[in-house]
Design a protein around this motif. Sequence first.
Motif, PDB file in Angstrom:
ATOM      1  N   GLU A  42       0.820  -1.214   0.000  1.00 26.05           N
ATOM      2  CA  GLU A  42       0.000   0.000   0.000  1.00 26.05           C
ATOM      3  C   GLU A  42       0.857   1.268   0.000  1.00 26.05           C
ATOM      4  O   GLU A  42       0.331   2.370   0.139  1.00 26.05           O
ATOM      5  CB  GLU A  42      -0.918   0.026   1.225  1.00 26.05           C
ATOM      6  CG  GLU A  42      -1.908  -1.114   1.302  1.00 26.05           C
ATOM      7  CD  GLU A  42      -2.796  -1.003   2.531  1.00 26.05           C
ATOM      8  OE1 GLU A  42      -3.914  -0.466   2.401  1.00 26.05           O
ATOM      9  OE2 GLU A  42      -2.375  -1.428   3.622  1.00 26.05           O
ATOM     10  N   GLU A 204      -6.567   4.341  10.157  1.00 25.04           N
ATOM     11  CA  GLU A 204      -7.175   5.560   9.617  1.00 25.04           C
ATOM     12  C   GLU A 204      -6.126   6.644   9.395  1.00 25.04           C
ATOM     13  O   GLU A 204      -6.176   7.374   8.403  1.00 25.04           O
ATOM     14  CB  GLU A 204      -8.275   6.057  10.560  1.00 25.04           C
ATOM     15  CG  GLU A 204      -9.503   5.161  10.568  1.00 25.04           C
ATOM     16  CD  GLU A 204     -10.591   5.679  11.493  1.00 25.04           C
ATOM     17  OE1 GLU A 204     -10.354   6.708  12.183  1.00 25.04           O
ATOM     18  OE2 GLU A 204     -11.674   5.062  11.544  1.00 25.04           O
ATOM     19  N   GLY A 207      -4.115   5.649   6.379  1.00 21.46           N
ATOM     20  CA  GLY A 207      -4.867   5.516   5.141  1.00 21.46           C
ATOM     21  C   GLY A 207      -4.881   4.082   4.667  1.00 21.46           C
ATOM     22  O   GLY A 207      -4.761   3.803   3.465  1.00 21.46           O
ATOM     23  N   SER A 208      -5.053   3.157   5.612  1.00 23.14           N
ATOM     24  CA  SER A 208      -4.970   1.722   5.327  1.00 23.14           C
ATOM     25  C   SER A 208      -6.122   0.996   5.999  1.00 23.14           C
ATOM     26  O   SER A 208      -6.888   1.573   6.778  1.00 23.14           O
ATOM     27  CB  SER A 208      -3.627   1.181   5.835  1.00 23.14           C
ATOM     28  OG  SER A 208      -3.579  -0.227   5.779  1.00 23.14           O
TER      29      SER A 208
END
Length: 349
Positions: A42, A204, A207-208
């Motif tokens: 990611e 959060e 961003g995962s």
Amino acid sequence: MAIRENTNSMSKRLIIHIGTHKTGTSSLQRLTTDVASQLLQEGISVIDYLKIPNRQDFIKEVKVEEKYINDLRAFLNNEIQISKKSNVFVLIWEGFSGNPRTNYSNRVPVLEMLYKSISSTVKLELVVFFRRQDQFIQSLFTQFKQEKDFSQSEQILKPFYHEGFDWHLYHDQLTKIFKNVPIHCFPYDSNFLIVKPIDKILDEILGSSTLQESNANKVVNVGMSPIALNLFEKISLKLNKQEAKYLRNLLQTKFNKGLLSDYSYLTNKDIKEWVELYRESNQKLIQSIWSHFKTYQPFTYGLESKTENADKIEEEIIIHLIREIEKLRLENSITLIQKLKQKVKRIIS
């Protein structure tokens, strides 16, 4: 002090979780390590806190040392530069909050060294959790005992005010040192974390969704129940470091106090004293940064006497250890079995 420019034009995010101690950092360190390869897919790199240069000295330093700043800056820059595909980097180490054994009295110089070590070319963000002081102190108490530091563990339970444990003051110091740096601040409180666990919070921020979806063990280093801890203290005096660690892991796994449950080493009177010592400061913290909580009030408490059946729990511990011995025997671990048998005999006697 120079103001760090945190602009959107910076492509690299560096998220540093600075603790405090006893707020689930060990679990997050283990979890992020276990799923590091998935996070990397990611574009998120996990920086290994064990590789932090001068780590053992850094946490104890009482003044700003240029050597530690330069070494940490070089380390962080290298970690960011070698990972070409990542735009987000996460480092979790509660040592950046200072030394809990000196009541965080060195927090400011430690934070200043961290600030000065961060390159202006990255977008820095901080994550910090605060635990109500009476529970924080009891958690430290269990850690000191598990590390066989029995003299300091007894002293720390006595109610006292120390600015190192004043979380409102801590937050003020953070905002002054890390100007223009986003600070994600949360209560380490069971009522809050049951709804929003620490892995979800960190997900959060990163961003995962990898941490929440992972099947890896998310719970490590949970405090023992009072009777298990008392038994550990008696037995560990006769054990070497490796044996004591093995026994500690067994007791933490099977005879812990329960995830997110309150400790019960303090009397109700002492709990009241601890709460009153920091009530005004905690209220300021709540009003200044947690006022947006509409259905949840951080740091609330109720006094509840807890009792344990000592004979029953000690019997369960002995049975558990014997079963561990049998398991090891079946695995042909003869040497360790003999050692454990001797320890169980001592427990029984």
